[in-house]
Design a protein around this motif. Structure first.
Motif, mmCIF file in Angstrom:
data_model
loop_
_atom_site.group_PDB
_atom_site.id
_atom_site.type_symbol
_atom_site.label_atom_id
_atom_site.label_comp_id
_atom_site.label_asym_id
_atom_site.label_seq_id
_atom_site.Cartn_x
_atom_site.Cartn_y
_atom_site.Cartn_z
ATOM 1 N N MET A 1 0.828 -1.208 0.000
ATOM 2 C CA MET A 1 0.000 0.000 0.000
ATOM 3 C C MET A 1 0.864 1.259 0.000
ATOM 4 O O MET A 1 1.919 1.294 0.618
ATOM 5 C CB MET A 1 -0.912 0.015 1.233
ATOM 6 C CG MET A 1 -2.023 -0.994 1.194
ATOM 7 S SD MET A 1 -3.172 -0.736 2.555
ATOM 8 C CE MET A 1 -3.779 0.906 2.176
ATOM 9 N N ARG A 2 0.365 2.288 -0.672
ATOM 10 C CA ARG A 2 1.107 3.546 -0.726
ATOM 11 C C ARG A 2 1.047 4.270 0.613
ATOM 12 O O ARG A 2 1.985 4.956 1.022
ATOM 13 C CB ARG A 2 0.557 4.425 -1.840
ATOM 14 C CG ARG A 2 1.519 5.497 -2.306
ATOM 15 C CD ARG A 2 0.980 6.143 -3.556
ATOM 16 N NE ARG A 2 0.871 5.192 -4.647
ATOM 17 C CZ ARG A 2 1.717 5.101 -5.665
ATOM 18 N NH1 ARG A 2 2.762 5.899 -5.716
ATOM 19 N NH2 ARG A 2 1.520 4.232 -6.630
ATOM 20 N N PHE A 3 -0.087 4.175 1.303
ATOM 21 C CA PHE A 3 -0.241 4.726 2.642
ATOM 22 C C PHE A 3 -0.620 3.592 3.589
ATOM 23 O O PHE A 3 -1.308 2.650 3.183
ATOM 24 C CB PHE A 3 -1.344 5.792 2.673
ATOM 25 C CG PHE A 3 -1.014 7.034 1.899
ATOM 26 C CD1 PHE A 3 -0.259 8.044 2.460
ATOM 27 C CD2 PHE A 3 -1.462 7.184 0.598
ATOM 28 C CE1 PHE A 3 0.046 9.189 1.736
ATOM 29 C CE2 PHE A 3 -1.167 8.321 -0.141
ATOM 30 C CZ PHE A 3 -0.401 9.330 0.439
ATOM 31 N N PRO A 4 -0.213 3.660 4.859
ATOM 32 C CA PRO A 4 -0.658 2.644 5.823
ATOM 33 C C PRO A 4 -2.176 2.556 5.856
ATOM 34 O O PRO A 4 -2.878 3.573 5.706
ATOM 35 C CB PRO A 4 -0.084 3.165 7.149
ATOM 36 C CG PRO A 4 1.086 4.000 6.758
ATOM 37 C CD PRO A 4 0.706 4.639 5.445
ATOM 38 N N LEU A 5 -2.682 1.348 6.051
ATOM 39 C CA LEU A 5 -4.122 1.112 5.979
ATOM 40 C C LEU A 5 -4.894 1.985 6.950
ATOM 41 O O LEU A 5 -5.969 2.499 6.624
ATOM 42 C CB LEU A 5 -4.417 -0.369 6.246
ATOM 43 C CG LEU A 5 -5.890 -0.787 6.168
ATOM 44 C CD1 LEU A 5 -6.465 -0.515 4.791
ATOM 45 C CD2 LEU A 5 -6.042 -2.264 6.535
#
Length: 333
Positions: A1-5
């Motif tokens: 993922m590009r950002f943490p979930l």
């Protein structure tokens, strides 16, 4: 993922909560400037952001109240240079206790003295280090030798210690995009968690020769758009297309609200037309329709992420194709 979930889910919950209340305007990000003092005087920076005295700062209680008042799920601690702020540890920990996602925006010079070893790594804390090019360019922009090498050392050390580390790069008129590609390549080797490239905007008190006109932004960001296919950039694909002149959006100046030692800055992070004592006075005192329209002459050349990434998010509901692209961009790349 590009950002943490957890960042993605918290942002979605925030939008759903306001949608259920019928709110169409609400803050996404609080730009918190706890002080104006800085240990650099960078060429592209607003004068007030590096000439402040140590007393030109907010109290810890004022900072925490600003987060409570705005309700924004993301807090970007900037300045000035936030690692100089005496209560930084309490500020970061207070924001995390409020379940905010903290981006500590820094030149990196004091991370080893005021952050590393003093403020523990946390999944809600991101160290965001500013780099405007490779060694020669970055040191020239910062008007001091050795800044690039120190910043790179702090990126390496931050990653070693387990912090989430990203970078922020401003694209100026003289920026060489081949050099920016080399910078992206170097940062990828050091496993940074994301890179933000944003067109520079001319503050009223900054030297204007550095900054891009709209057509120049389009030209440079067509190249940045290509770089986004190879490197872990954290600007959304739709924003990069907007910056490249391939699509259009209204501004969302209310999405990124700014609190400073002078009060709440209106209308936006970049234009300090008026300062307000309370958040309520600020929120009710702005003609948001006017500022969304971008008809003010100061808005013509602005394509900063702080005003338009929220516009991208708002536009997703009208385009299933863009919504799918956003999901693939965030979850699968």
């Amino acid at each position: 993922m590009r950002f943490p979930l957890h960042i993605t889910t918290d942002m979605l919950k925030h939008q759903i909560r306001h949608g259920l209340k019928g709110n169409t305007r609400y803050p996404f990000v609080l730009m918190l400037e706890p002080l104006y003092t800085c240990n650099l005087a960078c060429l592209g920076c607003a004068v007030e952001r590096h000439t402040g005295k140590i007393e030109d700062r907010l109290t810890l209680q004022e900072c925490l109240k600003a987060a409570d008042d705005s309700g924004a799920p993301v807090v970007s601690i900037c300045g000035g240079e936030p690692t100089i702020y005496p209560e930084l540890k309490g500020l970061v920990e207070g924001m995390i206790a409020r379940k905010r996602h903290v981006y500590l925006c820094t030149n990196g010079l004091m991370l080893d003295r005021t952050v590393y070893g003093l403020i523990a790594p946390h999944n809600r804390l991101t160290i965001n280090i500013h780099l405007d090019g490779l060694r020669r360019t970055h040191d020239q922009v910062c008007d001091r030798e050795g800044v690039f090498d120190k910043a790179l050392d702090m990126i390496k050390e931050g990653k070693r210690l387990g912090y989430r580390v990203t970078t922020n790069t401003t694209v100026f008129k003289e920026t060489d995009l081949d050099e920016i590609e080399a910078l992206c390549r170097l940062l990828r080797e050091h496993q940074v968690d994301g890179m933000l490239l944003s067109p520079g905007y001319s503050y009223a008190s900054a030297e204007s020769d550095f900054f891009l006109a709209r057509e120049e932004i389009h030209q440079k960001f067509q190249k940045v758009l290509e770089l986004s296919k190879q490197y872990r950039l954290i600007s959304t694909p739709m924003f990069l297309e907007f910056a490249a002149g391939l699509r259009e959006y209204p501004c969302s100046p209310w999405s990124t609200v700014t609190f400073t030692p002078e009060g709440w800055r209106g209308p936006c992070y970049l234009i300090g037309e008026k300062y307000f004592r309370t958040f309520e006075e600020f929120w009710q005192g702005m003609d948001w329709d006017y500022w969304e329209s971008r008809q003010d002459r100061r808005c013509y050349n602005c394509k900063m992420h702080s005003g338009f990434e929220a516009s991208v998010v708002r536009g997703l509901r009208n385009s299933p194709k863009d919504m799918l692209r956003m999901a693939i961009w965030n979850f699968l790349e």
